[in-house]
Motif scaffolding. Structure first.
Motif, PDB file in Angstrom:
ATOM      1  N   ARG A 280       0.841  -1.169   0.039  1.00 10.58           N
ATOM      2  CA  ARG A 280       0.016   0.201  -0.048  1.00 10.58           C
ATOM      3  C   ARG A 280       1.384   1.656  -0.139  1.00 10.58           C
ATOM      4  O   ARG A 280       0.383   2.811  -1.136  1.00 10.58           O
ATOM      5  CB  ARG A 280      -0.706   0.274   1.187  1.00 10.58           C
ATOM      6  CG  ARG A 280      -1.932   1.137   0.871  1.00 10.58           C
ATOM      7  CD  ARG A 280      -3.032   0.529   2.732  1.00 10.58           C
ATOM      8  NE  ARG A 280      -3.886  -0.311   2.600  1.00 10.58           N
ATOM      9  CZ  ARG A 280      -3.084  -1.045   3.740  1.00 10.58           C
ATOM     10  NH1 ARG A 280      -2.660  -0.572   4.984  1.00 10.58           N
ATOM     11  NH2 ARG A 280      -3.431  -2.133   4.152  1.00 10.58           N
ATOM     12  N   GLU A 281       1.899   1.112   0.757  1.00  6.49           N
ATOM     13  CA  GLU A 281       2.889   2.324   1.232  1.00  6.49           C
ATOM     14  C   GLU A 281       3.724   2.151  -0.594  1.00  6.49           C
ATOM     15  O   GLU A 281       3.385   3.853  -1.076  1.00  6.49           O
ATOM     16  CB  GLU A 281       3.625   2.241   2.163  1.00  6.49           C
ATOM     17  CG  GLU A 281       4.463   3.620   2.218  1.00  6.49           C
ATOM     18  CD  GLU A 281       4.541   4.439   3.023  1.00  6.49           C
ATOM     19  OE1 GLU A 281       4.102   5.243   2.314  1.00  6.49           O
ATOM     20  OE2 GLU A 281       2.650   3.931   3.670  1.00  6.49           O
TER      21      GLU A 281
ATOM     22  N   ALA B  88       2.751   1.820  -3.751  1.00  5.17           N
ATOM     23  CA  ALA B  88       1.502   2.311  -4.238  1.00  5.17           C
ATOM     24  C   ALA B  88       1.415   4.158  -4.449  1.00  5.17           C
ATOM     25  O   ALA B  88       1.250   4.415  -5.104  1.00  5.17           O
ATOM     26  CB  ALA B  88       0.467   1.339  -4.170  1.00  5.17           C
ATOM     27  N   ARG B  89       1.468   4.027  -2.853  1.00  2.00           N
ATOM     28  CA  ARG B  89       0.576   5.792  -2.261  1.00  2.00           C
ATOM     29  C   ARG B  89       2.118   6.840  -2.802  1.00  2.00           C
ATOM     30  O   ARG B  89       2.443   7.301  -3.165  1.00  2.00           O
ATOM     31  CB  ARG B  89       1.008   5.947  -1.204  1.00  2.00           C
ATOM     32  CG  ARG B  89      -0.221   6.024  -0.731  1.00  2.00           C
ATOM     33  CD  ARG B  89      -0.798   5.685   0.815  1.00  2.00           C
ATOM     34  NE  ARG B  89      -1.843   4.906   1.337  1.00  2.00           N
ATOM     35  CZ  ARG B  89      -2.350   5.046   2.406  1.00  2.00           C
ATOM     36  NH1 ARG B  89      -0.969   4.869   4.130  1.00  2.00           N
ATOM     37  NH2 ARG B  89      -3.584   5.052   3.204  1.00  2.00           N
ATOM     38  N   GLN B  90       3.812   5.716  -2.798  1.00  2.00           N
ATOM     39  CA  GLN B  90       5.203   6.552  -3.067  1.00  2.00           C
ATOM     40  C   GLN B  90       4.908   7.307  -4.594  1.00  2.00           C
ATOM     41  O   GLN B  90       4.508   8.528  -5.568  1.00  2.00           O
ATOM     42  CB  GLN B  90       5.735   6.229  -2.820  1.00  2.00           C
ATOM     43  CG  GLN B  90       6.903   6.692  -2.341  1.00  2.00           C
ATOM     44  CD  GLN B  90       8.619   6.018  -2.099  1.00  2.00           C
ATOM     45  OE1 GLN B  90       8.052   4.915  -1.079  1.00  2.00           O
ATOM     46  NE2 GLN B  90       9.382   6.991  -1.965  1.00  2.00           N
ATOM     47  N   ARG B  91       4.542   5.431  -5.565  1.00  2.00           N
ATOM     48  CA  ARG B  91       4.510   5.912  -7.001  1.00  2.00           C
ATOM     49  C   ARG B  91       3.181   6.961  -7.328  1.00  2.00           C
ATOM     50  O   ARG B  91       3.683   7.751  -8.381  1.00  2.00           O
ATOM     51  CB  ARG B  91       3.934   5.078  -7.966  1.00  2.00           C
ATOM     52  CG  ARG B  91       4.880   4.346  -8.557  1.00  2.00           C
ATOM     53  CD  ARG B  91       4.355   2.734  -8.869  1.00  2.00           C
ATOM     54  NE  ARG B  91       4.811   1.643  -7.404  1.00  2.00           N
ATOM     55  CZ  ARG B  91       4.400   0.631  -7.985  1.00  2.00           C
ATOM     56  NH1 ARG B  91       3.715   0.075  -8.969  1.00  2.00           N
ATOM     57  NH2 ARG B  91       4.511   0.057  -6.770  1.00  2.00           N
ATOM     58  N   HIS B  92       2.095   7.180  -6.537  1.00  2.00           N
ATOM     59  CA  HIS B  92       0.703   8.042  -7.087  1.00  2.00           C
ATOM     60  C   HIS B  92       1.071   9.384  -7.382  1.00  2.00           C
ATOM     61  O   HIS B  92       1.372  10.020  -8.365  1.00  2.00           O
ATOM     62  CB  HIS B  92       0.098   7.793  -5.737  1.00  2.00           C
ATOM     63  CG  HIS B  92      -1.149   8.659  -6.832  1.00  2.00           C
ATOM     64  ND1 HIS B  92      -2.032   8.535  -8.022  1.00  2.00           N
ATOM     65  CD2 HIS B  92      -1.909   9.168  -6.165  1.00  2.00           C
ATOM     66  CE1 HIS B  92      -2.430   9.704  -7.835  1.00  2.00           C
ATOM     67  NE2 HIS B  92      -2.682  10.390  -6.627  1.00  2.00           N
ATOM     68  N   ALA B  93       2.142   9.193  -6.511  1.00  2.00           N
ATOM     69  CA  ALA B  93       2.908  11.058  -5.973  1.00  2.00           C
ATOM     70  C   ALA B  93       4.280  11.261  -6.033  1.00  2.00           C
ATOM     71  O   ALA B  93       4.394  12.718  -7.078  1.00  2.00           O
ATOM     72  CB  ALA B  93       3.353  10.797  -3.553  1.00  2.00           C
ATOM     73  N   ASP B  94       4.661  10.563  -6.498  1.00  2.00           N
ATOM     74  CA  ASP B  94       5.457  11.094  -7.656  1.00  2.00           C
ATOM     75  C   ASP B  94       5.090  11.106  -8.702  1.00  2.00           C
ATOM     76  O   ASP B  94       5.747  11.987  -9.872  1.00  2.00           O
ATOM     77  CB  ASP B  94       6.877   9.404  -8.096  1.00  2.00           C
ATOM     78  CG  ASP B  94       7.490   9.430  -6.970  1.00  2.00           C
ATOM     79  OD1 ASP B  94       7.480  10.586  -5.417  1.00  2.00           O
ATOM     80  OD2 ASP B  94       7.980   8.062  -6.530  1.00  2.00           O
TER      81      ASP B  94
END
Length: 1142
Positions: A449-450, A452-458
């Motif tokens: 989950r973490e 996926a969130r980081q990828r989305h922010a980038d």
């Protein structure tokens, strides 16, 4: 499967006293898989609502479509009975006759069996077959009378009528068991009597002259206790059930219920609930003689009436008030949705499954009545270890010591590992536990989950940065931002992406069939990664122990031993129906799956850590593979895939055979039409994965000769002239390519043929064998093969230990043949048998009628046994040169006959003359000059100069003292020379011509056909049988039903599509069971033409009416590419034109 239940099963595996290995056996559609569903549901593996509908153990798609089981499936269940916990290794087996080989593989691994019988249909043909298989493997059966609901809903029987009906069915089942038991007792008693006769001296016999004249067969039966064999509800080995409605009970359950209510002791109720007992309400006693006094038996009054009342209230009348009262009195809870359901069966199932749960009744009976692995009998162990002709006593001492390991079923560290693999089954590699996706833990889910969130922010940051650039540089800025985004991805994510990219080709590679061995541990503990010996079926422990060093283990470097290989057990699996669970070790007494044996085991094998272990006896298959088809790929370039696919199919199916014929055809041999269809589907979808085309079934035939007919085709008595005309009719049509001076046929049927080099002349005549002799030889093929092996070893000077039992069987075979071959023409024929054929063990005989040639008899081993002499070779001077060439020619002739190149059956070839000039020449004094002898030979035979130097060369090299030695070797220097080859060809041709000089007939394979049908469709069944050349043997009506059981015979050639046609014509009310039975002579002559005036009048000049034998013969010849005599233009005067297509 949950970890808790897996751990529980692993714990239970270590206690063999509480393990039960059992299989479910029955006729097709008697409810095996439905019962298995109910038992599986009791462990929470499937929902109890889906039991009977899901058919959990039928994991194949075609099994679900057809509604029949096609393979044996195993599942391990846990059951708590009293204070003890049991592990039940349950194997569901097929009931269809085509898959009876799967039953054999299941029965071998079990100690007990649940035999299911339909309460309406009773004992059916396959019920008898499975009871016989259980008996032969020495396993204990218990009985479940299933489909009791059909007595109420279909047959509309009253409870009293149902009781009588159930008694009759129980009698039928016990009659089958009784017949098997009687035959065994009589056989054992006959053996004891024979032993006594041998032991007793002649003086004792003289004292009691009439002792052996009266033979009381019943004496042995009266002494032997057989009470434990039979099924009886009061013994607790019978359960009455309806698996589809989820209920079942034993007498003991109701005895327990009523003992509390009525105050009668439970033991008394157990004995009286089944039988002719009734309850006297006034005296409050249970009394005998219910039928005589017109009273209701206890079983009806206390058991059946309650069930009948429940069905009446729930299903027939749908009386809600009465149902509510019954539910309250029974103390069961019914959910509101069940009581409101439109289908009354749902409510019935909800009540019954709580009141009388079928799983509890069946599993408690299994735990109580079936033996554990510790209870294996010594008789069964000795039988499993005695392979072929060898008896248990003749095995090496170290091998006999293993019997204790079997009986103790020990799991100690020093106990030898003994495992039997009964079959190999294919599993999709994705279904293996190591290749399955395991569920993620909470930590892994949070980590993903973490990421996926980081990828989305980038990604969002990269998009904002891209928008700030001008439109002209948008393309380049996009590229840079993408690169920046990629560089910002953490290392963990990139490594995961790389691993995913790497895994893709692996997944493609894994997506193939792997094989798992279906096995049972009989002794020791099997561990993953363990090195073991794989023992082939022909492995000899005595030979193995002599070739291997003392204390040799499978992990050591082992020298090459015939039929013994070493391998590592890659993986061990717990079989859970459609799923597999990985195990590290399996103790003795358990059923398991073993991975990694596909390169070492073809179909079945014995595995052990001790080289002293003998291979187990082969499995006993009821069905014979008879249906053959030739298979080829649609695209010829895919032939390697087909060859590999057929090899895998051969390994995966215990009964299917794959072979390549001389013509190059790839042939698949199966047990029947349904089995064939399954094999073809497997080839297309699983093993070859290509499009294939299958030929029409290749039907086997046999060729034979008969006595000259006494009646013609119109039943007129034949005169001598006409009879001779018929016999010699074929002779005129025979090919004229032979030289008249090399072939001569006299009126008696004696064919004399000379080899092209004029060195040998053979005279042969063909005689039809009596039908009983043919049947005996066919039934004794294994014994004849053993006899041939013994003779071969004696010829080669090797000693072979043969059990007295086998020698006794050979002596019995000789005595039976002598008894059947009576009459002037068969005088001393048994002692003059030269060989059997084809393949040296077939149902044809070669007789030695050559004057002055006394060769050793095929019964030579019996003479040695009687003389109690040391094993020795044949007398050296007794075999003539090239003796084996005559036998080889006979084998070739019997393998393919002259009618349509099919094997011969029931023919005796008598060699009346055999002249060999070479032998005469060898008897001359060898001191003569070599050159002069060569010249003499050339003068004697001027026609074939080229062959003579080769024939004469070995003669020239032989010295004076070596002449006898050379002849003792039966012409070893010349056994592969041109004389030998020409003699083989001459013998083959002589046999074929001798065969053609007699009235020839075709033999067709026959099925026995058992059909159950109602009275309304009986006529249609007879119509279909008549159309397909079938013959009804007898029909009988099943008591208490409107069903007829029809027994018929049907040619295999006419059987294709028979089952479908019967079902269509009878609207599904009749279904046949076809089992290969015997070979039958077709009475019509395929070469018949009218010869008498009456025949001309009746059949006309052409005689072109349908000749069944000719039709079959031409079909085979056409398939094999042989010449077929048929007219291509029937009516030349009628001309078809393009304008008028008439």
């Amino acid at each position: 499967m949950g970890h808790k239940s897996l751990d529980k099963i692993i714990t239970l595996q270590k206690n063999p006293a509480n393990i039960r290995n059992l299989c479910i056996l029955a006729h097709v559609d008697h409810g095996k898989t439905t019962l298995a569903d109910c038992l599986v549901a009791s462990n929470g593996i499937i929902s109890s609502r889906l039991a009977g509908k899901l058919r959990y153990l039928d994991s194949r798609e075609d099994e679900q479509l057809r509604g029949i089981t096609m393979k044996s499936s195993a599942i391990s269940l846990h059951y708590a009975f009293g204070e003890k916990e049991y592990l039940l290794n349950l194997i569901d087996s097929p009931g269809h006759v085509d898959f009876s080989s799967e039953v054999s593989t299941a029965v071998r691994l079990c100690d007990g069996a649940i035999v299911i019988v339909d309460a309406v249909e009773g004992v059916c043909p396959q019920t008898q077959a499975v009871l016989r298989q259980a008996w032969l493997e020495n396993i204990r059966p218990v009985l479940v009378l299933n489909k009791m609901d059909r007595l109420i809903s279909e047959l509309k029987l009253t409870s009293l009528e149902a009781f009588t009906h159930l008694q009759k069915i129980l009698e039928q089942v016990n009659a089958v068991t009784g017949a098997l038991f009687t035959s065994k007792v009589l056989e054992e008693r006959a053996e004891k009597e024979e032993q006594k006769e041998r032991d007793s001296s002649r003086s004792q016999v003289e004292e009691t002259p009439g002792a052996d004249q009266v033979y009381d067969w019943s004496a042995g039966l009266e002494e032997t206790d057989d009470s434990h064999l039979y099924f009886s509800p009061d013994q607790g080995n019978v359960v009455f059930a309806s698996a589809i409605d989820g209920w079942g009970f034993s007498i003991q359950q109701f005895a327990h219920i009523y003992s509390q209510k009525m105050g009668i002791r439970e033991e008394v109720l157990c004995k009286t609930l089944w039988g002719d007992f009734f309850l006297n309400a006034k005296a409050k006693k249970i009394m005998k003689g219910a039928q005589a006094k017109g009273k209701k038996p206890l079983f009806v009054q206390l058991v059946l009436d309650n069930i009948w009342t429940l069905y009446d209230a729930v299903v027939t009348r749908r009386d809600k008030e009465k149902v509510e009262k019954m539910v309250t009195s029974l103390g069961v809870k019914v959910m509101a949705r069940d009581s409101r359901h439109s289908d009354p069966k749902v409510l019935l199932s909800a009540i019954c499954s709580q009141w009388l749960p079928i799983s509890q009744a069946v599993l408690s009976m299994v735990c109580e009545k079936l033996p554990s692995p510790l209870d294996i009998s010594t008789e069964r162990v000795e039988r499993l270890m005695s392979v072929g002709a060898r008896r248990f006593d003749s095995l090496p001492e170290r091998t006999q010591d293993l019997k204790n390991a079997f009986v103790q079923c020990s799991s100690e560290a020093e106990a030898p590992v003994i495992v039997f693999v009964s079959k190999m089954f294919a599993v999709d590699a994705k279904a293996l536990p190591q290749n399955k996706q395991r569920p993620l833990t909470h930590e892994e889910i949070a980590q993903r989950r973490e990421l996926a969130r980081q990828r989305h922010a980038d990604r969002m940051a990269a998009n904002q940065q891209a928008q700030s650039f001008a439109d002209s540089t948008q393309l380049s800025s996009d590229t840079q931002s993408t690169q920046q985004a990629v560089t910002k991805i953490p290392e963990g994510v990139s490594s995961q992406l790389e691993s995913l990219a790497v895994k893709e080709p692996e997944v493609q590679e894994v997506a193939k069939e792997t094989f798992v061995a279906f096995a049972r541990v009989y002794s020791g503990v099997v561990r993953r990664g363990q090195r073991v010996f794989i023992l082939g079926p022909k492995y000899d422990p005595a030979q193995g122990l002599s070739m291997l060093p003392e204390g040799c283990m499978a992990s050591d470097s082992v020298p090459a031993v015939p039929h013994l290989t070493c391998c590592t057990l890659d993986s061990l699996y717990l079989l859970m129906g459609r799923e597999l669970e990985e195990l590290d070790e399996v103790p003795s007494g358990n059923v398991l799956g073993i991975g990694g044996l596909e390169d070492f085991v073809l179909k079945s094998a014995t595995i052990s850590t001790s080289p002293a272990c003998p291979p187990f006896i082969p499995l006993n298959f009821e069905a014979t593979p008879i249906v053959r088809v030739a298979i080829e790929p649609k695209h010829p370039s895919e032939m390697p895939k087909l060859v590999r696919g057929m090899r895998l199919l051969n390994q995966a199916d215990p009964c299917a055979e794959v072979l390549i014929q001389e013509t190059g055809e790839h042939v698949l041999v199966t047990a029947g039409e349904v089995h064939l269809q399954r094999c073809l589907d497997d080839l297309r979808q699983r093993f070859a994965k290509i499009e294939i085309t299958a030929s029409k079934p290749i039907i086997p035939f046999r060729e034979t000769v008969v006595r000259p007919p006494k009646l013609d085709m119109v039943n007129e008595e034949l005169g001598r002239q006409q009879k001779m005309a018929i016999i010699h009719q074929v002779k005129e049509e025979a090919p004229q390519g032979r030289l008249s001076d090399t072939l001569h046929v006299d009126p008696g049927g004696l064919v004399t043929l000379t080899t092209p080099n004029r060195l040998a002349t053979v005279g042969v005549c063909a005689i039809p064998l009596p039908e009983e002799v043919t049947r005996l030889l066919e039934a004794s093929s294994e014994l004849v093969r053993t006899l041939e092996q013994v003779n071969m070893s004696l010829r080669e000077g090797r000693s072979l230990q043969v059990s007295p039992r086998t020698l006794e069987d050979i002596a019995n075979l000789k005595a039976q043949l002598a008894g059947l071959l009576q009459g002037h023409k068969w005088k001393n024929a048994v002692d003059h048998i030269w060989a059997f054929g084809p393949r040296r063990y077939g149902p044809n005989i070669l007789l030695n009628s050559v004057e002055g040639y006394q060769r050793p008899s095929v019964w030579h081993c019996l003479d040695l046994a009687e003389k109690a002499a040391e094993p020795c070779t044949f007398p050296p001077a007794s075999l003539r040169d090239l003796d084996n060439s005559i036998v080889s020619g006979f084998q070739l002739a019997t393998l393919s006959g002259p009618m349509c190149e099919e094997p011969l059956m029931g023919v005796c070839f008598s060699v009346e003359r055999w002249d060999l000039q070479q032998t005469q020449r060898q008897e001359r004094p060898s001191q003569a000059a070599p050159g002069s002898e060569g010249v003499e030979t050339v003068k004697a035979v001027p026609e074939d100069r080229s062959a003579d130097p080769e024939v004469a060369t070995p003669e020239e090299e032989v010295g004076p003292g070596e002449d006898t030695l050379r002849r003792a070797g039966a012409g070893s220097a010349d056994c592969y020379g041109p004389v030998s080859g020409q003699l083989i060809a001459a013998m083959k041709e002589a046999c074929r011509h001798a065969f053609q000089a007699k009235p020839q007939r075709l033999m067709v394979a026959m099925y026995t056909c058992e059909i159950m049908a109602t009275a309304e469709v009986l006529g249609r069944v007879y119509g279909v049988l008549g159309k397909r050349e079938g013959r009804v043997l007898h029909e009988e009506m099943k008591e208490g039903t409107d069903m007829f059981l029809i027994s018929a015979v049907l040619p295999v050639a006419e059987s294709f599509g028979f089952a479908d046609e019967i079902r269509k014509r009878t609207s599904g009310l009749a279904s046949p069971q076809l089992v290969f039975s015997h070979w039958e002579v077709i009475p019509s002559d395929p070469y018949w033409v009218p010869t008498t005036e009456e025949e001309y009048l009746h059949f006309g000049e052409k005689a072109d009416s349908a000749n069944q034998a000719l039709k079959y013969m031409n079909a085979v010849r056409r398939r094999k590419g042989l010449y077929v005599e048929e007219k291509t233009v029937e009516h030349a005067e009628k001309q078809r034109t393009l304008g008028k297509n008439k």
